[in-house]
Write a protein that holds these residues in place. Structure first.
Motif, mmCIF file in Angstrom:
data_model
loop_
_atom_site.group_PDB
_atom_site.id
_atom_site.type_symbol
_atom_site.label_atom_id
_atom_site.label_comp_id
_atom_site.label_asym_id
_atom_site.label_seq_id
_atom_site.Cartn_x
_atom_site.Cartn_y
_atom_site.Cartn_z
ATOM 1 N N SER A 46 -21.464 16.148 5.467
ATOM 2 C CA SER A 46 -21.255 16.348 4.025
ATOM 3 C C SER A 46 -21.792 15.213 3.174
ATOM 4 O O SER A 46 -21.864 15.343 1.947
ATOM 5 C CB SER A 46 -19.763 16.539 3.732
ATOM 6 O OG SER A 46 -19.030 15.381 4.126
ATOM 7 N N THR A 47 -22.184 14.099 3.795
ATOM 8 C CA THR A 47 -22.790 13.002 3.041
ATOM 9 C C THR A 47 -24.300 12.895 3.279
ATOM 10 O O THR A 47 -24.934 11.979 2.763
ATOM 11 C CB THR A 47 -22.115 11.655 3.381
ATOM 12 O OG1 THR A 47 -22.214 11.420 4.784
ATOM 13 C CG2 THR A 47 -20.655 11.670 2.970
ATOM 14 N N ILE A 74 -30.114 12.662 -2.722
ATOM 15 C CA ILE A 74 -28.749 12.130 -2.711
ATOM 16 C C ILE A 74 -28.698 10.666 -2.271
ATOM 17 O O ILE A 74 -27.612 10.063 -2.251
ATOM 18 C CB ILE A 74 -27.815 12.975 -1.826
ATOM 19 C CG1 ILE A 74 -28.354 13.077 -0.395
ATOM 20 C CG2 ILE A 74 -27.619 14.358 -2.436
ATOM 21 C CD1 ILE A 74 -27.416 13.780 0.565
ATOM 22 N N ASN A 206 -22.438 12.163 -4.828
ATOM 23 C CA ASN A 206 -23.062 12.910 -3.742
ATOM 24 C C ASN A 206 -23.787 11.953 -2.803
ATOM 25 O O ASN A 206 -24.445 11.014 -3.239
ATOM 26 C CB ASN A 206 -24.075 13.922 -4.296
ATOM 27 C CG ASN A 206 -23.429 14.933 -5.211
ATOM 28 O OD1 ASN A 206 -22.358 15.472 -4.911
ATOM 29 N ND2 ASN A 206 -24.053 15.192 -6.345
ATOM 30 N N SER A 220 -26.489 9.974 -7.332
ATOM 31 C CA SER A 220 -26.397 11.400 -7.621
ATOM 32 C C SER A 220 -24.930 11.707 -7.852
ATOM 33 O O SER A 220 -24.097 11.485 -6.970
ATOM 34 C CB SER A 220 -26.939 12.235 -6.450
ATOM 35 O OG SER A 220 -26.630 13.614 -6.633
ATOM 36 N N SER A 222 -22.085 14.628 -9.517
ATOM 37 C CA SER A 222 -21.861 15.995 -9.985
ATOM 38 C C SER A 222 -20.571 16.029 -10.788
ATOM 39 O O SER A 222 -19.533 15.540 -10.326
ATOM 40 C CB SER A 222 -21.772 16.961 -8.803
ATOM 41 O OG SER A 222 -23.033 17.093 -8.166
ATOM 42 N N LEU A 259 -28.059 19.794 -2.155
ATOM 43 C CA LEU A 259 -26.641 19.929 -2.486
ATOM 44 C C LEU A 259 -26.043 21.170 -1.833
ATOM 45 O O LEU A 259 -24.875 21.164 -1.406
ATOM 46 C CB LEU A 259 -26.441 19.982 -3.995
ATOM 47 C CG LEU A 259 -26.866 18.744 -4.785
ATOM 48 C CD1 LEU A 259 -26.497 18.898 -6.255
ATOM 49 C CD2 LEU A 259 -26.261 17.467 -4.211
ATOM 50 N N VAL A 264 -21.866 21.080 -1.585
ATOM 51 C CA VAL A 264 -21.299 20.798 -2.906
ATOM 52 C C VAL A 264 -20.996 22.124 -3.598
ATOM 53 O O VAL A 264 -21.869 22.994 -3.702
ATOM 54 C CB VAL A 264 -22.270 19.956 -3.765
ATOM 55 C CG1 VAL A 264 -21.687 19.716 -5.156
ATOM 56 C CG2 VAL A 264 -22.564 18.628 -3.072
ATOM 57 N N ALA A 269 -22.025 21.385 -8.616
ATOM 58 C CA ALA A 269 -23.472 21.225 -8.437
ATOM 59 C C ALA A 269 -24.250 21.506 -9.716
ATOM 60 O O ALA A 269 -25.282 20.876 -9.985
ATOM 61 C CB ALA A 269 -23.965 22.133 -7.312
ATOM 62 N N THR A 272 -24.973 18.320 -12.058
ATOM 63 C CA THR A 272 -25.490 17.172 -11.319
ATOM 64 C C THR A 272 -26.469 16.362 -12.157
ATOM 65 O O THR A 272 -27.324 16.906 -12.850
ATOM 66 C CB THR A 272 -26.188 17.633 -10.028
ATOM 67 O OG1 THR A 272 -25.225 18.278 -9.195
ATOM 68 C CG2 THR A 272 -26.795 16.453 -9.272
#
Length: 316
Positions: A46-47, A74, A206, A220, A222, A259, A264, A269, A272
């Motif tokens: 997720s990162t 990101i 993000n 980044s 959101s 994303l 996200v 999103a 962003t």
């Protein structure tokens, strides 16, 4: 580099990459897949990190492993030394797309064990319209275009001497000043996020956290309850330049593909912003930018029915 390497093999190849590479890499992979080459696109967490264990599970001798130094969208830095060691262990070829992140991050082709590296000098104050391809010993490429013997026969056409010299100068400046750039922008980045956390609710960073796993001059974020384009227009009128999408994604893609891959949610999103930081930015610049950003978000949220509904449900 990617297409030239595959062409030089004279056989069907296997390319292992990630689902969040730059469109130029993923587009080349699509073209290779259309001609029968096997393309494996690894998922990321997720990162934005590709898990080394996932690479170990799929990488085979003779494969080409392709990934980036830092993600263009990101800012997450991949664990290149670990990935390079995995490639060496199985006798795979390792290509690093350093077109985003070179100059701003500690990186050397030798230390990560890369066989092919690409750079974009305009990303670190060099001229636009020129790229750098570095090929290690024993790596054979075949050209994509024909008709001249320039550039070791890899690419025909008269070289742009001014751009080449400018690229060399930019690389020299990055070698000389890169550490200072990193320290300055990393501090500005932390200041920006800390101030924003104090003044704004319902937003997220993000990519990787604010440590060595992230490019130091990239943010980044959101924000819920707004559209990124509306925010950037408000900021532009106040003299603050950000973008609601990277320049590598078309206007038709309202949501960045990266994303989407890292999961996200849509409501975040769409709001962003991608923010680039420079060494000359001061703490005062960060304070002013955050204040203007918060004002713009509050103004847009005040006119948003969906935000008011979300806010009321949150308060219950």
């Amino acid at each position: 580099g990617l297409m030239g390497y595959v062409r030089a093999q004279g056989k069907k190849c296997r390319v292992v990459t990630t689902a969040i590479e730059h469109p130029s890499i993923l587009g080349a992979c699509d073209a290779l897949a259309d001609t029968g080459h096997e393309i494996i696109r690894l998922e990321v967490d997720s990162t934005g990190f590709v898990l080394p264990d996932a690479v170990v599970d799929v990488l085979k001798p003779g494969d080409l492993l392709v990934t980036h130094l830092a993600n263009y969208d990101i800012g997450t830095r991949q664990a290149l030394s670990e990935l390079g060691q995995i490639a060496r262990n199985v006798k795979a070829v390792f290509m690093v797309d350093a077109t985003f992140g070179a100059g701003w991050n500690e990186f050397s082709m030798q230390s990560v064990g890369a066989d092919i590296v690409t750079l974009a000098p305009h990303r670190f104050f060099g001229p636009a319209g020129v790229g750098v391809l570095i090929v290690g010993p024993g790596v054979e490429l075949k050209p994509l275009y024909f008709g001249g013997a320039q550039e070791y026969g890899w690419r025909p056409g008269s070289q742009s001497v001014a751009n080449i010299v400018g690229s060399g100068a930019a690389c020299s400046e990055a070698m000389l000043n890169g550490e200072a750039w990193r320290e300055s922008t990393a501090q500005s980045r932390c200041d920006f996020v800390r101030l924003l956390e104090d003044k704004l609710s319902e937003f997220q960073l993000n990519g990787a956290s604010l440590d060595a796993g992230r490019d130091p001059h990239h943010l980044s974020i959101s924000i819920r309850g707004v559209e990124g384009e509306a925010v950037l227009l408000n900021l532009d009128l106040k003299g603050v330049a950000v973008t609601s999408n990277t320049g590598c994604v078309t206007a038709a893609d309202k949501i960045s593909p990266v994303l989407k891959v890292i999961g996200v949610e849509l409501e975040l999103a769409t709001g962003t912003l991608v923010i680039g930081l420079l060494p000359e930015h001061s703490s005062g610049d960060m304070t002013r930018a955050v204040d203007l950003l918060v004002s713009a978000v509050e103004r847009i949220r005040s006119m948003s029915q969906s935000w008011h509904q979300f806010d009321s449900e949150r308060a219950e």
